[in-house]
Scaffold this motif. Structure first.
Motif, PDB file in Angstrom:
ATOM      1  N   ARG A 151      -1.011   4.555  -0.984  1.00 33.03           N
ATOM      2  CA  ARG A 151      -1.829   5.164   0.072  1.00 33.03           C
ATOM      3  C   ARG A 151      -0.953   5.791   1.145  1.00 33.03           C
ATOM      4  O   ARG A 151      -1.255   6.869   1.663  1.00 33.03           O
ATOM      5  N   SER A 168      -6.229  -5.769  -2.538  1.00 31.35           N
ATOM      6  CA  SER A 168      -5.719  -5.267  -1.266  1.00 31.35           C
ATOM      7  C   SER A 168      -4.253  -5.647  -1.038  1.00 31.35           C
ATOM      8  O   SER A 168      -3.537  -4.980  -0.297  1.00 31.35           O
ATOM      9  N   ASN A 214       0.820  -1.210   0.000  1.00 33.48           N
ATOM     10  CA  ASN A 214       0.000   0.000   0.000  1.00 33.48           C
ATOM     11  C   ASN A 214       0.860   1.269   0.000  1.00 33.48           C
ATOM     12  O   ASN A 214       0.558   2.266   0.661  1.00 33.48           O
TER      13      ASN A 214
END
Length: 426
Positions: free
Chosen positions: A7, A79, A4
């Protein structure tokens, strides 16, 4: 890169925004370019941002990317995303490299050391420029201080003097290079009006020749040329005096001595005479293979037949590149060439690409078209101009972050499994 990453990068910027702090390096290329231009000198901007001729190749690089559209897929679990890729025995956190850019000190003093620092922070390879503004050993030491074992490659311009080629390759091995990148498309300089209109050739001012002036073999060649040189009375002008001052500052040694000694000026003249060899041909690669066991990567391949020849010659990788549009005006775009090369080679060697890739979505498209990795040039130079090592790092970190987000938002989870099915040709 951490999972991630995109993000996390967003959150870092937005969190700073709570306190009224905005990024020192803009997150979009247009603003990054505009602010870098305002910061850089006219000579620096002309050299880094300029292209060959009327700039048609630079425009073609962008237009070709725009002819491919990303087609996002929905309801896929993204994810857990993986940006890692493998190149020549090294696992990289993302399929992105810092491209070599010559005469980088036009953007920031000791540019190469700062770029190396930035690349090491991100764990991404920096391809040391053969026309750098700091000796390769200094850059390697800086990278080691940031991240032991930080990946680095070395760009080789094949000199007309093979003794110098041997010395540069030996030094590259000693400083820990993981690959030798032979630049093929600059055996002579292209027609670059931005530089020409200013009468500006950085190397004539000893800007970007530090790999040479830090090389004992190069100085042996200079000494040989001085022995046979005839003394000529130079033309004296204000411009000539400024150039002499630049040479004296950029060549190793005490400034006062450099202003009067013949060696610094002879070093520049020697470089200009021998830096690259127009007669370079396929058979010369066998000589390089005898000099090193490192992977050999050819930079500047655009024709599929040349890519196939590289396979036949046992080359380890190629970089599909038109030198950022700086050599041939009206050349094929790197993206269009990439498609042809990938189809011809069919996975028989590693394929990288550069020239005109400025964003994470650009990198996504290149990977989907078959590239194993993408080399970033102007963005990290613009970041460097704005904020040194931190700026170069942030410019590329933003590209990695956007790549991560684009990957997930397009319904993909691994850069190594991207295919053209993720794109549509417009």
């Amino acid at each position: 890169m951490a999972q991630n990453y995109g993000r996390a990068r967003q959150n870092e910027i937005y969190s700073a925004g709570i306190h009224g702090r905005t990024p020192s390096v803009p997150t979009d290329f247009a603003t990054l370019e505009r602010r870098a231009r305002a910061r850089m000198s006219r000579r620096g901007w002309a050299y880094v941002a300029g292209g060959a001729g009327e700039g048609r190749t630079m425009a073609a690089n962008r237009e070709a990317l725009d002819r491919w559209a990303i087609v996002p897929r929905m309801l896929r679990d993204t994810s857990d995303r993986d940006l890692a890729t493998d190149l020549f025995g090294q696992t990289l956190p993302a399929p992105i490299l810092f491209s070599p850019v010559g005469a980088g000190a036009l953007a920031h003093d000791r540019a190469d050391v700062h770029i190396g620092h930035a690349a090491a922070e991100l764990g991404l390879p920096y391809i040391f420029s053969n026309q750098g503004c700091a000796p390769m050993e200094d850059v390697a030491a800086e990278m080691e201080s940031v991240r032991p074992g930080a990946p680095r490659w070395f760009q080789l311009y094949w000199s007309t003097d093979d003794r110098l080629v041997r010395s540069l390759v030996s030094r590259a091995e000693a400083m820990g290079a993981a690959a030798i990148v032979v630049t093929l498309d600059t055996t002579m300089l292209g027609w670059r009006p931005q530089d020409l209109n200013l009468g500006s050739l950085p190397f004539a001012r000893a800007e970007g020749i530090d790999q040479y002036t830090s090389d004992p073999t190069f100085w042996e060649i200079v000494a040989e040329r001085l022995k046979g040189a005839t003394k000529e009375k130079p033309e004296i002008s204000i411009g000539a005096i400024k150039t002499l001052l630049s040479i004296a500052r950029n060549v190793p040694g005490e400034l006062r001595r450099n202003l009067t000694a013949p060696e610094p000026r002879a070093a520049v003249e020697t470089f200009l005479d021998i830096y690259s060899r127009p007669s370079l041909n396929w058979d010369d690669l066998a000589v390089l293979r005898e000099l090193t066991d490192l992977p050999i990567v050819l930079k500047g391949v655009l024709h599929p037949d040349d890519a196939l020849e590289a396979v036949e010659r046992g080359v380890d990788g190629i970089i599909v590149s038109n030198h950022g549009g700086r050599q041939v005006d009206g050349s094929i775009s790197s993206t269009d060439a990439l498609v042809d090369v990938v189809d011809a080679v069919s996975g028989r060697l590693k394929i990288l690409v550069d020239s005109g890739f400025y964003t994470g979505s650009d990198v996504f498209k290149a990977l989907a078209l078959g590239a194993d990795a993408v080399c970033i040039g102007r963005p990290h130079m613009y970041g460097l101009a704005l904020n040194g090592a931190d700026g170069a790092r942030d410019a590329v970190a933003n590209i990695v972050a956007e790549l991560d987000l684009t990957l997930g938002l397009s319904g993909q989870s691994d850069v190594r499994t991207l295919t053209r099915s993720a794109l549509k040709r417009l």
